[in-house]
Design a protein around this motif. Sequence first.
Motif, PDB file in Angstrom:
ATOM      1  N   ILE A   7     -28.584   0.747  14.401  1.00  0.00           N
ATOM      2  CA  ILE A   7     -27.945  -0.517  14.081  1.00  0.00           C
ATOM      3  C   ILE A   7     -27.119  -0.929  15.297  1.00  0.00           C
ATOM      4  O   ILE A   7     -26.560  -0.069  15.991  1.00  0.00           O
ATOM      5  N   ARG A   8     -27.080  -2.218  15.579  1.00  0.00           N
ATOM      6  CA  ARG A   8     -26.297  -2.690  16.713  1.00  0.00           C
ATOM      7  C   ARG A   8     -24.817  -2.565  16.384  1.00  0.00           C
ATOM      8  O   ARG A   8     -24.397  -2.817  15.251  1.00  0.00           O
ATOM      9  N   CYS A   9     -24.041  -2.203  17.377  1.00  0.00           N
ATOM     10  CA  CYS A   9     -22.597  -2.075  17.209  1.00  0.00           C
ATOM     11  C   CYS A   9     -21.901  -2.824  18.340  1.00  0.00           C
ATOM     12  O   CYS A   9     -22.259  -2.663  19.509  1.00  0.00           O
ATOM     13  N   ASP A  10     -20.932  -3.638  17.972  1.00  0.00           N
ATOM     14  CA  ASP A  10     -20.116  -4.354  18.944  1.00  0.00           C
ATOM     15  C   ASP A  10     -18.658  -4.015  18.683  1.00  0.00           C
ATOM     16  O   ASP A  10     -18.195  -4.115  17.541  1.00  0.00           O
ATOM     17  N   ILE A  11     -17.952  -3.610  19.739  1.00  0.00           N
ATOM     18  CA  ILE A  11     -16.511  -3.406  19.649  1.00  0.00           C
ATOM     19  C   ILE A  11     -15.891  -4.411  20.604  1.00  0.00           C
ATOM     20  O   ILE A  11     -16.188  -4.401  21.805  1.00  0.00           O
ATOM     21  N   VAL A  12     -15.049  -5.280  20.061  1.00  0.00           N
ATOM     22  CA  VAL A  12     -14.384  -6.291  20.887  1.00  0.00           C
ATOM     23  C   VAL A  12     -12.896  -6.295  20.600  1.00  0.00           C
ATOM     24  O   VAL A  12     -12.464  -5.975  19.490  1.00  0.00           O
ATOM     25  N   SER A  13     -12.137  -6.641  21.626  1.00  0.00           N
ATOM     26  CA  SER A  13     -10.687  -6.799  21.471  1.00  0.00           C
ATOM     27  C   SER A  13     -10.321  -8.176  21.993  1.00  0.00           C
ATOM     28  O   SER A  13     -11.185  -8.915  22.469  1.00  0.00           O
ATOM     29  N   GLY A  45      -5.989  -0.621  15.645  1.00  0.00           N
ATOM     30  CA  GLY A  45      -6.135  -1.266  14.343  1.00  0.00           C
ATOM     31  C   GLY A  45      -7.054  -2.461  14.494  1.00  0.00           C
ATOM     32  O   GLY A  45      -7.449  -2.824  15.596  1.00  0.00           O
ATOM     33  N   GLY A  46      -7.433  -3.055  13.374  1.00  0.00           N
ATOM     34  CA  GLY A  46      -8.302  -4.222  13.430  1.00  0.00           C
ATOM     35  C   GLY A  46      -9.136  -4.351  12.169  1.00  0.00           C
ATOM     36  O   GLY A  46      -8.724  -3.923  11.093  1.00  0.00           O
ATOM     37  N   PRO A  85     -26.290  -6.628   7.788  1.00  0.00           N
ATOM     38  CA  PRO A  85     -27.562  -5.888   7.801  1.00  0.00           C
ATOM     39  C   PRO A  85     -28.019  -5.425   9.185  1.00  0.00           C
ATOM     40  O   PRO A  85     -28.554  -4.330   9.307  1.00  0.00           O
ATOM     41  N   GLN A  86     -27.765  -6.216  10.230  1.00  0.00           N
ATOM     42  CA  GLN A  86     -28.266  -5.859  11.559  1.00  0.00           C
ATOM     43  C   GLN A  86     -27.195  -5.452  12.571  1.00  0.00           C
ATOM     44  O   GLN A  86     -27.521  -5.038  13.673  1.00  0.00           O
ATOM     45  N   VAL A  87     -25.925  -5.604  12.195  1.00  0.00           N
ATOM     46  CA  VAL A  87     -24.866  -5.354  13.180  1.00  0.00           C
ATOM     47  C   VAL A  87     -23.566  -4.891  12.509  1.00  0.00           C
ATOM     48  O   VAL A  87     -23.240  -5.325  11.407  1.00  0.00           O
ATOM     49  N   VAL A  88     -22.873  -4.014  13.207  1.00  0.00           N
ATOM     50  CA  VAL A  88     -21.523  -3.592  12.825  1.00  0.00           C
ATOM     51  C   VAL A  88     -20.596  -4.141  13.900  1.00  0.00           C
ATOM     52  O   VAL A  88     -20.800  -3.894  15.091  1.00  0.00           O
ATOM     53  N   THR A  89     -19.591  -4.891  13.487  1.00  0.00           N
ATOM     54  CA  THR A  89     -18.644  -5.465  14.435  1.00  0.00           C
ATOM     55  C   THR A  89     -17.261  -4.896  14.164  1.00  0.00           C
ATOM     56  O   THR A  89     -16.794  -4.902  13.024  1.00  0.00           O
ATOM     57  N   ILE A  90     -16.643  -4.398  15.222  1.00  0.00           N
ATOM     58  CA  ILE A  90     -15.266  -3.918  15.136  1.00  0.00           C
ATOM     59  C   ILE A  90     -14.423  -4.859  15.980  1.00  0.00           C
ATOM     60  O   ILE A  90     -14.620  -4.961  17.192  1.00  0.00           O
ATOM     61  N   LEU A  91     -13.526  -5.567  15.305  1.00  0.00           N
ATOM     62  CA  LEU A  91     -12.594  -6.473  15.969  1.00  0.00           C
ATOM     63  C   LEU A  91     -11.270  -5.727  16.066  1.00  0.00           C
ATOM     64  O   LEU A  91     -10.539  -5.616  15.084  1.00  0.00           O
ATOM     65  N   ALA A  92     -10.995  -5.187  17.236  1.00  0.00           N
ATOM     66  CA  ALA A  92      -9.813  -4.354  17.422  1.00  0.00           C
ATOM     67  C   ALA A  92      -8.692  -5.141  18.074  1.00  0.00           C
ATOM     68  O   ALA A  92      -8.939  -6.010  18.910  1.00  0.00           O
ATOM     69  N   ASP A  93      -7.466  -4.832  17.663  1.00  0.00           N
ATOM     70  CA  ASP A  93      -6.312  -5.435  18.331  1.00  0.00           C
ATOM     71  C   ASP A  93      -6.353  -5.037  19.806  1.00  0.00           C
ATOM     72  O   ASP A  93      -6.286  -5.872  20.690  1.00  0.00           O
ATOM     73  N   THR A  94      -6.458  -3.749  20.055  1.00  0.00           N
ATOM     74  CA  THR A  94      -6.727  -3.219  21.388  1.00  0.00           C
ATOM     75  C   THR A  94      -7.669  -2.042  21.226  1.00  0.00           C
ATOM     76  O   THR A  94      -7.655  -1.358  20.200  1.00  0.00           O
ATOM     77  N   ALA A  95      -8.500  -1.816  22.221  1.00  0.00           N
ATOM     78  CA  ALA A  95      -9.443  -0.701  22.191  1.00  0.00           C
ATOM     79  C   ALA A  95      -9.647  -0.183  23.604  1.00  0.00           C
ATOM     80  O   ALA A  95      -9.623  -0.945  24.562  1.00  0.00           O
ATOM     81  N   VAL A  96      -9.856   1.124  23.710  1.00  0.00           N
ATOM     82  CA  VAL A  96     -10.087   1.735  25.016  1.00  0.00           C
ATOM     83  C   VAL A  96     -11.033   2.916  24.839  1.00  0.00           C
ATOM     84  O   VAL A  96     -10.953   3.636  23.839  1.00  0.00           O
ATOM     85  N   ARG A  97     -11.936   3.075  25.804  1.00  0.00           N
ATOM     86  CA  ARG A  97     -12.826   4.241  25.782  1.00  0.00           C
ATOM     87  C   ARG A  97     -12.001   5.475  26.120  1.00  0.00           C
ATOM     88  O   ARG A  97     -11.112   5.428  26.964  1.00  0.00           O
ATOM     89  N   ALA A  98     -12.321   6.584  25.470  1.00  0.00           N
ATOM     90  CA  ALA A  98     -11.555   7.813  25.673  1.00  0.00           C
ATOM     91  C   ALA A  98     -11.539   8.234  27.138  1.00  0.00           C
ATOM     92  O   ALA A  98     -10.520   8.717  27.637  1.00  0.00           O
ATOM     93  N   ASP A  99     -12.651   8.037  27.854  1.00  0.00           N
ATOM     94  CA  ASP A  99     -12.698   8.468  29.248  1.00  0.00           C
ATOM     95  C   ASP A  99     -11.940   7.538  30.192  1.00  0.00           C
ATOM     96  O   ASP A  99     -11.829   7.808  31.381  1.00  0.00           O
TER      97      ASP A  99
END
Length: 141
Positions: A5-11, A67-68, A74-88
């Motif tokens: 499934i497509r996943c989008d994480i946006v801040s 948070g967010g 059906p085709q996409v999971v969207t995460i609308l984050a207040d702030t987000a950062v990759r662990a690395d």
Amino acid sequence: MTTTIRCDIVSAEAEIFHGEATLIVATGEMGELGIAPRHAPLITRLKPGKVVITQANGEKLDFAISGGLLEVQPQVVTILADTAVRADEIDEAAVKKAKEEAERVLAGRGEAMEIAEAQQKLAEVTAQLQALERLRKNLKH
């Protein structure tokens, strides 16, 4: 063939991730959520914490969010984050400094607004430190 499934994480600042996933794990208001392909539609608030995306090749990507909202279609999971950062990409020294500052404000029991801000900041930096620790554990294996 693995179903994805497509996943989008946006801040507010930028698009953090866009890709295919076999599993998405995030911390919702009522606990951890695991979203796999063909999951029922859903909208929920997310607490500060980690988001782990398992890609089709089995690789796991860790993110820390403040948070967010999470929306499953059906085709996409969207995460609308207040702030987000990759662990690395987490600056451990800066995060530890922010954590100490938040703990200092909470220990001093300053103004009500200051306390609320410090509690939010403490939750954010704790999530970032947990994501960093998980990344380190994954690199050791």
